[in-house]
Design a protein around this motif. Sequence first.
Motif, PDB file in Angstrom:
ATOM      1  N   PHE A  72       0.833  -1.197   0.000  1.00  0.00           N
ATOM      2  CA  PHE A  72       0.000   0.000   0.000  1.00  0.00           C
ATOM      3  C   PHE A  72       0.871   1.252   0.000  1.00  0.00           C
ATOM      4  N   ILE A  73       0.376   2.295  -0.642  1.00  0.00           N
ATOM      5  CA  ILE A  73       0.950   3.625  -0.474  1.00  0.00           C
ATOM      6  C   ILE A  73       0.211   4.237   0.715  1.00  0.00           C
ATOM      7  N   ASP A  74       0.957   4.664   1.711  1.00  0.00           N
ATOM      8  CA  ASP A  74       0.406   5.166   2.970  1.00  0.00           C
ATOM      9  C   ASP A  74       0.637   6.676   3.030  1.00  0.00           C
ATOM     10  N   VAL A  75      -0.445   7.460   2.970  1.00  0.00           N
ATOM     11  CA  VAL A  75      -0.372   8.917   3.010  1.00  0.00           C
ATOM     12  C   VAL A  75      -1.096   9.383   4.260  1.00  0.00           C
ATOM     13  N   GLY A  76      -0.463  10.277   5.031  1.00  0.00           N
ATOM     14  CA  GLY A  76      -1.098  10.701   6.272  1.00  0.00           C
ATOM     15  C   GLY A  76      -0.776  12.120   6.679  1.00  0.00           C
ATOM     16  N   LEU A  77      -1.562  12.591   7.645  1.00  0.00           N
ATOM     17  CA  LEU A  77      -1.357  13.878   8.307  1.00  0.00           C
ATOM     18  C   LEU A  77      -1.397  13.622   9.797  1.00  0.00           C
ATOM     19  N   GLY A  78      -0.383  14.114  10.489  1.00  0.00           N
ATOM     20  CA  GLY A  78      -0.335  13.877  11.921  1.00  0.00           C
ATOM     21  C   GLY A  78       0.104  15.099  12.697  1.00  0.00           C
ATOM     22  N   THR A  79      -0.197  15.057  13.965  1.00  0.00           N
ATOM     23  CA  THR A  79       0.248  16.063  14.914  1.00  0.00           C
ATOM     24  C   THR A  79       0.868  15.327  16.075  1.00  0.00           C
ATOM     25  N   THR A  80       2.026  15.794  16.500  1.00  0.00           N
ATOM     26  CA  THR A  80       2.691  15.197  17.646  1.00  0.00           C
ATOM     27  C   THR A  80       2.909  16.274  18.693  1.00  0.00           C
ATOM     28  N   PHE A  81       2.343  16.046  19.861  1.00  0.00           N
ATOM     29  CA  PHE A  81       2.530  16.952  20.984  1.00  0.00           C
ATOM     30  C   PHE A  81       3.741  16.464  21.765  1.00  0.00           C
ATOM     31  N   ALA A  82       4.685  17.334  22.005  1.00  0.00           N
ATOM     32  CA  ALA A  82       5.892  16.956  22.735  1.00  0.00           C
ATOM     33  C   ALA A  82       6.058  17.889  23.930  1.00  0.00           C
ATOM     34  N   ARG A  83       6.438  17.302  25.064  1.00  0.00           N
ATOM     35  CA  ARG A  83       6.608  18.089  26.284  1.00  0.00           C
ATOM     36  C   ARG A  83       7.863  17.636  27.021  1.00  0.00           C
ATOM     37  N   GLU A  84       8.653  18.607  27.405  1.00  0.00           N
ATOM     38  CA  GLU A  84       9.894  18.324  28.128  1.00  0.00           C
ATOM     39  C   GLU A  84       9.580  17.944  29.560  1.00  0.00           C
ATOM     40  N   ASN A  85      10.418  17.074  30.115  1.00  0.00           N
ATOM     41  CA  ASN A  85      10.285  16.644  31.512  1.00  0.00           C
ATOM     42  C   ASN A  85       8.864  16.188  31.801  1.00  0.00           C
ATOM     43  N   ALA A  86       8.481  15.078  31.208  1.00  0.00           N
ATOM     44  CA  ALA A  86       7.105  14.581  31.271  1.00  0.00           C
ATOM     45  C   ALA A  86       6.606  14.408  32.697  1.00  0.00           C
ATOM     46  N   LYS A  87       7.478  14.235  33.669  1.00  0.00           N
ATOM     47  CA  LYS A  87       7.022  14.083  35.049  1.00  0.00           C
ATOM     48  C   LYS A  87       6.253  15.310  35.528  1.00  0.00           C
ATOM     49  N   LEU A  88       6.440  16.442  34.849  1.00  0.00           N
ATOM     50  CA  LEU A  88       5.733  17.658  35.250  1.00  0.00           C
ATOM     51  C   LEU A  88       4.247  17.601  34.926  1.00  0.00           C
ATOM     52  N   PHE A  89       3.812  16.590  34.180  1.00  0.00           N
ATOM     53  CA  PHE A  89       2.385  16.462  33.893  1.00  0.00           C
ATOM     54  C   PHE A  89       1.581  16.275  35.178  1.00  0.00           C
ATOM     55  N   TRP A  90       2.111  15.537  36.130  1.00  0.00           N
ATOM     56  CA  TRP A  90       1.337  15.246  37.332  1.00  0.00           C
ATOM     57  C   TRP A  90       1.914  15.897  38.586  1.00  0.00           C
TER      58      TRP A  90
END
Length: 159
Positions: free
Chosen positions: A87-105
């Motif tokens: 298959f030819i795979d065509v896509g659109l994506g968004t990637t959310f990136a955050r430094e020091n993930a421990k800060l989420f909680w």
Amino acid sequence: MKQILFTILILAFTFTCFSQNSFKRNDIYIEAGGNSLFAGINYERQLTKQPGLGVRIGVGMYSENAFYLAIPIGINYLFTTNNPKGFIDVGLGTTFARENAKLFWEKKTIADDHFVNFIPSIGYRRHTTQNMLWRISFTPVINRYGFVPWLGFSVGKRF
């Protein structure tokens, strides 16, 4: 008459069962590069019973000067080729990136860095007879820092 009707129903059921499409609609795979930025694991679901429109979500990581947690989400479309497993795979994506993930909680005691990446992709995907898949894609990363040409490679299981 009952035997003929019963035979017709059994034959119709048998033909229906054996003519079912064997296209697997769910994929789980590991990814190097691509939408996960550096490395990640993703789940993908085809929304149709035939190859076509699909959605994906995953979790990944990226590390340059600091550790970043990456959450890729996106849509893709599978275009069939002459090979029924390719298959030819065509896509659109968004990637959310955050430094020091421990800060989420935790309480934020230091400033953290987060950013959003827009990631279009085009590549080749192959489904194997053992319900495995592999894919290689061109996935340029576009964010507030500019445009970076990027590649992605995935391998996983279909179910």
